[in-house]
Design an enzyme around this catalytic site. Structure first.
Site, PDB file in Angstrom:
ATOM      1  N   CYS A 263     106.205  60.895  49.535  1.00 23.19           N
ATOM      2  CA  CYS A 263     105.472  61.197  48.308  1.00 23.19           C
ATOM      3  C   CYS A 263     103.956  61.032  48.431  1.00 23.19           C
ATOM      4  CB  CYS A 263     105.979  60.317  47.170  1.00 23.19           C
ATOM      5  SG  CYS A 263     107.765  60.294  47.005  1.00 23.19           S
TER       6      CYS A 263
ATOM      7  N   HIS B   3     101.118  56.934  39.953  1.00 24.34           N
ATOM      8  CA  HIS B   3     102.233  57.543  40.684  1.00 24.34           C
ATOM      9  C   HIS B   3     103.396  57.734  39.706  1.00 24.34           C
ATOM     10  CE1 HIS B   3     104.615  58.824  44.010  1.00 24.34           C
ATOM     11  NE2 HIS B   3     105.469  57.835  43.882  1.00 24.34           N
TER      12      HIS B   3
ATOM     13  N   GLU C 265     103.869  49.234  39.903  1.00 24.33           N
ATOM     14  CA  GLU C 265     102.562  49.882  39.802  1.00 24.33           C
ATOM     15  C   GLU C 265     101.739  49.284  38.660  1.00 24.33           C
ATOM     16  OE1 GLU C 265     100.448  54.273  39.945  1.00 24.33           O
ATOM     17  OE2 GLU C 265     102.586  54.152  39.488  1.00 24.33           O
TER      18      GLU C 265
ATOM     19  N   LYS D 145     103.743  63.179  35.750  1.00 20.19           N
ATOM     20  CA  LYS D 145     105.068  63.600  36.228  1.00 20.19           C
ATOM     21  C   LYS D 145     106.055  63.788  35.071  1.00 20.19           C
ATOM     22  CE  LYS D 145     105.083  61.576  40.898  1.00 20.19           C
ATOM     23  NZ  LYS D 145     103.710  60.995  40.953  1.00 20.19           N
TER      24      LYS D 145
ATOM     25  N   HIS E  91     108.345  65.414  39.700  1.00 20.69           N
ATOM     26  CA  HIS E  91     107.880  64.769  40.922  1.00 20.69           C
ATOM     27  C   HIS E  91     107.951  65.778  42.064  1.00 20.69           C
ATOM     28  CE1 HIS E  91     106.931  62.043  43.958  1.00 20.69           C
ATOM     29  NE2 HIS E  91     107.803  61.090  43.764  1.00 20.69           N
TER      30      HIS E  91
ATOM     31  N   PHE F 236     108.095  56.445  49.451  1.00 20.30           N
ATOM     32  CA  PHE F 236     109.160  55.840  50.234  1.00 20.30           C
ATOM     33  C   PHE F 236     108.654  55.691  51.669  1.00 20.30           C
ATOM     34  CE2 PHE F 236     113.190  57.333  47.715  1.00 20.30           C
ATOM     35  CZ  PHE F 236     112.865  56.441  46.706  1.00 20.30           C
TER      36      PHE F 236
END
Length: 408
Positions: free
Chosen positions: A163, A302, A313, A332, A337, A396
């Site tokens: 990502c 994010h 976050e 998002k 995403h 990830f």
């Protein structure tokens, strides 16, 4: 900082919110979602799912034989990049190809071509594998097509860090220009993984939000107490970066300044985020931009709408900016995403917000315990152009990227 400033002189987008950067920004301002119910493939164990799919036809300006060379993510890349390149005012091909670079991000590359190949091989008695499968699947296919179309010969970078891919590609291109290895760079990312094989893997992981029974378009709820996971999207986003001297010499103007890049690695877990790593990336980006936390007026989070991800976050933001110290939203919720392309698309959301003077909302938030430490934007707000913006991309594998932009 002693390095020459790097300008953003063109932007382009292809997403579920529209075919270009203007329609993308309009949808964010209106709070209009591109998320809809997708049929899946129940016969093969892929349940219907919520996703933000691009519905427009792609590559219609190409002869069929030429279009046949491209996977879906490459066609999206060409569309977004074409818009960005045109807006920058550059000629069709770079005036000095040896001083022009491309840096592109993707998480899974040509996954649709891969799906097609495996499907043919595993289900047909005499399979006919597409002769261009290899060049359509390879992760650097989009970057290669862009280099050929626009005459980009200084360097070609393809980043595949899940990502964080396109955000890191943008950051590395910034470093390339600062080092004097190129005068301009076409940067961004593309992703198209809404095929049954990819979706089945995401469903098996258990991180996808179920379709909202009342309104599928509201299935993605970053920072909301009722968040239940991410919603996949597809698309592409592109930006033209130039050194300020190169842009001025040809009479171009800046949409924004790409001022800072921070990158860190958690080295903790494959899929669990780490606040320490995120904090390091944020602080590195601010230091690179030569600014302090008080000079940031907005963070595009994010914000994937996973239970742990949003909480971590929010914690990292509170560490850097103080509790509720900076307005934050997760776009998002509306465009899904885009995995490897997400960072580039969200940076364009920041550029458009900076140009329009209005911060996008974090949609679908009803109640949020995280608002104790995060100033979540529920409705559009005016933006102070004297301040900078940050866009976060946390992946990830533990790769964290933060980018900083400011007004020219």
């Amino acid at each position: 900082m002693n390095a020459e400033a790097v300008w953003i002189t063109g932007i382009g987008a292809c997403s579920a919110l529209g075919p270009d950067a203007a329609s993308f920004a309009d949808a964010l301002a209106q709070g209009r979602s591109g998320i809809a119910l997708q049929p899946g493939d129940p016969a093969r164990g892929v349940a219907p799912f919520a996703a933000a799919a691009v519905t427009q036809a792609l590559g219609q300006d190409m002869p069929p034989a030429q279009r046949n060379l491209h996977d879906r993510h490459s066609l999206m890349a060409l569309q977004a990049a074409g818009e960005a390149w045109a807006q920058s005012g550059l000629p069709a091909t770079a005036p000095r190809p040896e001083r022009a670079a491309v840096a592109w991000g993707t998480g899974l590359g040509g996954s649709n071509a891969l799906q097609q190949s495996y499907g043919e091989h595993l289900t047909k008695e005499t399979p006919r594998i597409h002769p261009y499968t290899v060049v359509r699947v390879m992760s650097n296919s989009a970057a290669s097509h862009l280099a050929m179309r626009h005459g980009l010969r200084a360097a070609m970078l393809t980043i595949s860090n899940a990502c964080a891919s396109s955000a890191q590609a943008i950051g590395e291109a910034l470093m390339l220009l600062r080092q004097g290895r190129a005068d301009l760079a076409l940067v961004g990312g593309s992703e198209a993984m809404l095929n049954p094989g990819s979706v089945a893997a995401w469903q098996a992981m258990g991180v996808m939000a179920p379709p909202d029974p009342e309104d599928v378009s509201r299935s993605c709820r970053p920072f909301d107490d009722g968040r239940r996971g991410l919603v996949l999207g597809e698309g592409a986003a592109a930006l033209v970066l130039e050194t300020a001297s190169h842009a001025r010499a040809r009479g171009a103007s800046a949409l924004a300044v790409l001022a800072g890049y921070g990158h860190s690695v958690d080295a903790v877990h494959l899929s669990r985020p780490d606040a320490d790593g995120q904090e390091r990336a944020l602080r590195a980006a601010l230091a690179d931009a030569g600014i302090g936390p008080a000079q940031v007026g907005y963070v595009n989070a994010h914000g994937t709408a996973t239970d742990v991800g949003d909480a971590v976050e929010a914690e990292s933001l509170a560490r850097v900016f103080g509790p509720r110290g900076v307005p934050v939203s997760a776009t998002k919720a509306l465009h899904g995403h885009l995995i490897g392309a997400g960072g580039a698309l969200e940076l364009i959301a920041c550029v458009q917000a900076l140009r329009r003077g209005e911060l996008p909302r974090s949609a679908n938030v009803r109640t949020s315990a995280l608002e104790e430490i995060a100033d979540v934007i529920r409705e559009p707000r005016a933006f102070d152009p004297s301040k900078s913006m940050v866009s976060n991309s946390f992946a990830f594998g533990g790769s964290n990227v933060s980018l900083v932009i400011s007004a020219a």
